[in-house]
Every structure is written in C-alpha cells, then in structure tokens.
Design a protein around this motif. Structure first.
Motif, PDB file in Angstrom:
ATOM      1  N   HIS A  25       0.843  -1.203   0.000  1.00 27.11           N
ATOM      2  CA  HIS A  25       0.000   0.000   0.000  1.00 27.11           C
ATOM      3  C   HIS A  25       0.875   1.250   0.000  1.00 27.11           C
TER       4      HIS A  25
ATOM      5  N   GLN B 117      -4.404  -1.322  -3.306  1.00 23.97           N
ATOM      6  CA  GLN B 117      -5.398  -0.479  -2.640  1.00 23.97           C
ATOM      7  C   GLN B 117      -6.264  -1.361  -1.743  1.00 23.97           C
TER       8      GLN B 117
ATOM      9  N   GLU C  76      -6.578   3.925   7.464  1.00 23.50           N
ATOM     10  CA  GLU C  76      -6.512   5.394   7.516  1.00 23.50           C
ATOM     11  C   GLU C  76      -5.094   5.839   7.875  1.00 23.50           C
TER      12      GLU C  76
ATOM     13  N   ASP D 210      -2.856   5.372   4.908  1.00 24.99           N
ATOM     14  CA  ASP D 210      -3.078   6.467   3.946  1.00 24.99           C
ATOM     15  C   ASP D 210      -2.333   7.728   4.393  1.00 24.99           C
TER      16      ASP D 210
END
Ligand SMILES: Cc1cc2nc3c(=O)[nH]c(=O)nc-3n(C[C@H](O)[C@H](O)[C@H](O)COP(=O)(O)OP(=O)(O)OC[C@H]3O[C@@H](n4cnc5c(N)ncnc54)[C@H](O)[C@@H]3O)c2cc1C
Length: 411
Positions: A54, A60, A136, A139
């Motif tokens: 990732h 993804q 999260e 990311d």
C-alpha cells in the motif's frame, strides 16, 4: 433480550481472524446465526500490505479486503461495522454493543487483535506524528512519503523497518532510532538482526542504535523531528512511532477471563476459561502441542488459520491448533519467511550465502533440535524447514550448513 434458545455465534473483531471465523463456520456447515462485530467502518481487511504494497502504491484497500460485501450477504453473516462490543457477560452469554444493543450467544469468538503502543513521548500529539495499524493510518503515512521528505521512525521493529524500506523506495530520507543495539534484536537474536541492520544501511537509512528518544520536537503544532536523550536533534517532516503493539484484551479482562502472555489464555482448541468463549488471532495465547508451551504471536498466519480450529470446536469437534508460528516480511529486495519458535536457542546455523542474502538460518537448542528456521530469498523450502522443526530430533549442525546435503536428508 432475545428469547431465542440457540442465538448463534457472535464474533467480536472485524479483522482477518474475525472474517476467517465467519468463513470457517459456514464452510464447516454451520447454518445458525453468525454475527460479526467490527469496530472499524471497513470490511475486514489484511494488515501486512499497510506497511508494504500500500505504501508502494501497488495495492489499494479492495486488493486486501478479506471478502467483498456480497460474500457476507450470500453467506448470511450479519455484519455490523463501525460498532464496538463494550462488555461480555459470560454467565448470561451476552455481549453489549456501543450502539445500545445487546446480543445473546451460544458461542462467542473474540478476535479483537492488537493496537499500536503509544508511549507517552512528549510531542506525540503533534500533527505529523503517525502510528500504523489501520488503513486510515497507512493512507496518512503514504501522504507523508513525498520525494525528498524526511521521515524519522521511532522503533526498529518489523513495522518500522518495513515503512523505512517503503519510504526509501519513494525517495524519502529516513532515520530510524532504535533503543537496542540492533534492530529486531529480541525477535531475531544478534546474528540475524545484524543482517537487517546492514540491509537498511546499504539502502541509505540513517540507523541510530542504542539511542533513546526523549521528545518529538514541535513547532506551530507540527512535528519537526526528534530529540534524543543525549541531546542530538534529528530533523524530520514526519515521525512514525512504531514501538510494537498490545493485544486488545480489555473486554476479556473485564469479563474475568484468564489472561496470559499479554493476551487471552486459550487451550490448544482455542477455548478460553469461560464456557463457549474462544479467542483467535493476535489475542490468543495458545497452548502449543508441539512446543509444550503457551505461544502468542502477532502473525498474520494465526489470524488466517486458527479460526478453522475454533469453528470446528464450536461445532462439537476436538480440533487442536498445532501449526508452527509463521511470519514473513519484504524489505527492499529481501523477502523472508520465518517458521517456528526460537525461544531458548543456543546456536544459529547459516546455510547458503549470507553476504548475498540468499540463505536459510536455523535456530537450534542445546540438543541440536531445530526450533526455528528463516529462509531469506530462497523459496519453496518452508515445508522442509517445518518438517525439521516438527521432527523434534537432533540434527548435525555441519551437515545442516552444507548446501550439498538436501534439507530432506538432514534427519
Ligand atoms: C502495518 C502492519 C504490517 C504487518 N505485517 C505483517 C507481516 O508482514 N507478516 C505477518 O505475519 N504479520 C504482519 N502483521 C500482523 C498481522 O497483520 C496481524 O497479526 C493480524 O492483523 C492479526 O489479525 P487479527 O484479526 O487477530 O487482529 P486485527 O487485524 O488487529 O483485527 C482486530 C479487529 O478487531 C477490532 N476490534 C477490537 N476491539 C473491538 C471491539 N471491542 N469491538 C469490535 N471490534 C473490535 C479492531 O478494530 C480490528 O478491526 C502486520 C501488522 C501491521 C499493523
């Protein structure tokens, strides 16, 4: 509450272990109600890519989601996402949820996993300070890994090193601060920990060993780097705190379940101390039939494989979880698989070319029995390594190191 005489199975925890428990129950023919309570808002997903593919931009979330939404519908799994279990009453066989509901169960499976440790380092609450456990958070780390940015990593464990490797791949300047004299020392022992230290230094990581972080430096609410205990300042645009995880045992603890090894004590059939309550995945401190000791490992493979054993026992079977601990990592061009449990080893045997990072390391006990093995950039050897460990018989260390003697002929 429900008057139902057979209210079915409730699974608490929507990670890999929770999803695999639902899957195993259906695969093994359970037709009763299955409810899966997941604290995150996402469909259950696997975490290993969060620090690897990732961050490399190669995968993804849908690529590492365990099952899509249709699968849960088709298998009549009552999936409750974004909902947390807040209490268990083992006598009443009931779980209370934070949405005000309560669920009765005939069997309960705890799969609550782990959370990142968050040590009270001054400055930890500044913007730009990251932890890594969820999509999260992955990311957010990815957004910080811009070409030329500087990342300071607190902790030279698996996640810290994997992020360091991913960050170098994106052109980020990386400093890793590790309190011990080598990264991964507790997990690997000095012989193999050195291999990882060399690997990272060769790829341009500034590895500060035997160094303690005193504070995260902050300006205008944003992290600007680290201050070490000896006063050294390390400038950074982002900080990752990766100092291990702690099992989410609060529910079990409050319910009076027996705890062990930082997790929930379970027998080889993954039964906790409470009737019809099971634990799987990161939280399960399971009696291991082969090693004769209790083992709790935060490894993907347990979350994948333990649920089938718990499901079989819920359905009246007598299954035991006897798999060897198994772990993998990918950093730069180094891929490795680790099998076994090296606790109590007295000797490390290397087979192959350690300098070229194509080798197998074996951890042996005082009786020359193989406790654990790690294949580095050598594939299709895991079954042979596991067979050597499972045999519990002495090997000849010199023959073991001799690549001309096949692994299958070592006993
Ligand atoms: C970044 C990263 C990289 C990793 N890489 C590797 C690797 O390369 N190899 C490897 O072997 N392992 C790796 N691991 C470890 C592996 O991901 C874990 O062992 C695995 O995720 C454990 O699965 P689990 O289902 O037991 O727990 P988790 O994945 O932690 O899932 C537990 C879930 O339960 C939820 N939950 C907790 N409490 C409650 C509650 N009260 N109510 C409802 N829901 C609750 C949590 O929110 C979470 O969603 C990695 C972990 C991370 C974080």
């Amino acid at each position: 509450m429900a008057e139902n005489q057979n209210p079915g199975v409730v699974i608490v925890g929507g990670g890999l272990a929770g999803a695999k428990t639902a899957e195993a129950l259906r695969e093994q023919g359970f037709t009763g109600a299955v409810t899966l309570i997941g604290g995150e808002r996402h469909l259950p997903y696997e975490r290993p890519p969060l620090s690897k593919e990732h961050l490399a931009g190669a995968k993804q979330l849908p690529d590492f989601t365990v099952h899509d939404a249709d699968w849960y519908r088709e298998h009549s799994i009552d999936l409750r996402l974004g909902v947390r279990a807040t209490a268990i009453e083992t006598l009443a066989r009931r779980v209370t949820l934070d949405d005000g509901q309560a669920l009765d169960y005939s069997a309960l499976v705890l799969a609550t996993g782990s959370s990142s440790r968050r040590p009270p380092i001054p400055g930890s609450d500044a913007e730009g300070v990251h932890y890594l456990r969820t999509i999260e958070e992955s990311d957010a780390v990815l957004a910080a890994l811009t070409d030329g940015a500087r990342l300071a990593v607190v902790g030279g464990g698996w996640i810290g090193l994997e992020v360091a490797a991913s960050a170098r791949g994106r052109g980020v300047e990386v400093t890793v601060v590790e309190a011990s004299v080598l990264p991964l020392l507790a997990a690997m022992g000095p012989e193999l920990a050195q291999v990882f230290a060399d690997l990272h230094r060769q790829h341009g990581v500034d590895l500060r060993l035997d160094a303690k972080v005193a504070a995260i430096t902050v300006a205008g609410g944003r992290a600007t780097g680290l201050q070490l205990a000896d006063g050294t300042l390390i400038e950074a645009d982002a900080v990752l705190v990766a100092v291990g995880a702690a099992a989410n045992i609060e529910l079990a603890q409050d319910a009076g379940l027996t705890l062990a090894a930082g997790g929930i004590e379970v027998d080889a059939g993954l039964r906790t101390s409470a009737p019809d309550v099971y634990a799987v995945g990161d939280i399960a401190a399971a009696a291991h039939p082969l090693f004769g000791t209790r083992i709790r490992t935060e490894h993907w493979a347990n979350a994948l494989n333990q649920p089938a054993v718990a499901a079989a026992n819920i359905l009246g079977g007598a299954a035991e979880y006897a798999n060897l601990p198994y772990f993998f990592t990918d950093q730069y061009d180094l891929g490795m698989e680790y099998s076994g449990h090296s606790a109590g080893y007295t000797q490390v045997v290397l087979r192959g070319d350690a300098a070229a990072r194509e080798f197998i390391a074996f951890w042996l006990d005082e009786n020359h029995r193989v406790l654990a093995g790690m294949n580095v950039n050598i594939w299709d050897s895991t079954d042979d390594i596991k067979a050597l460990i499972s045999a519990r018989k002495p090997v000849d260390p010199q023959r073991l190191a001799d690549v001309s003697v096949p692994l299958g002929e070592q006993l």
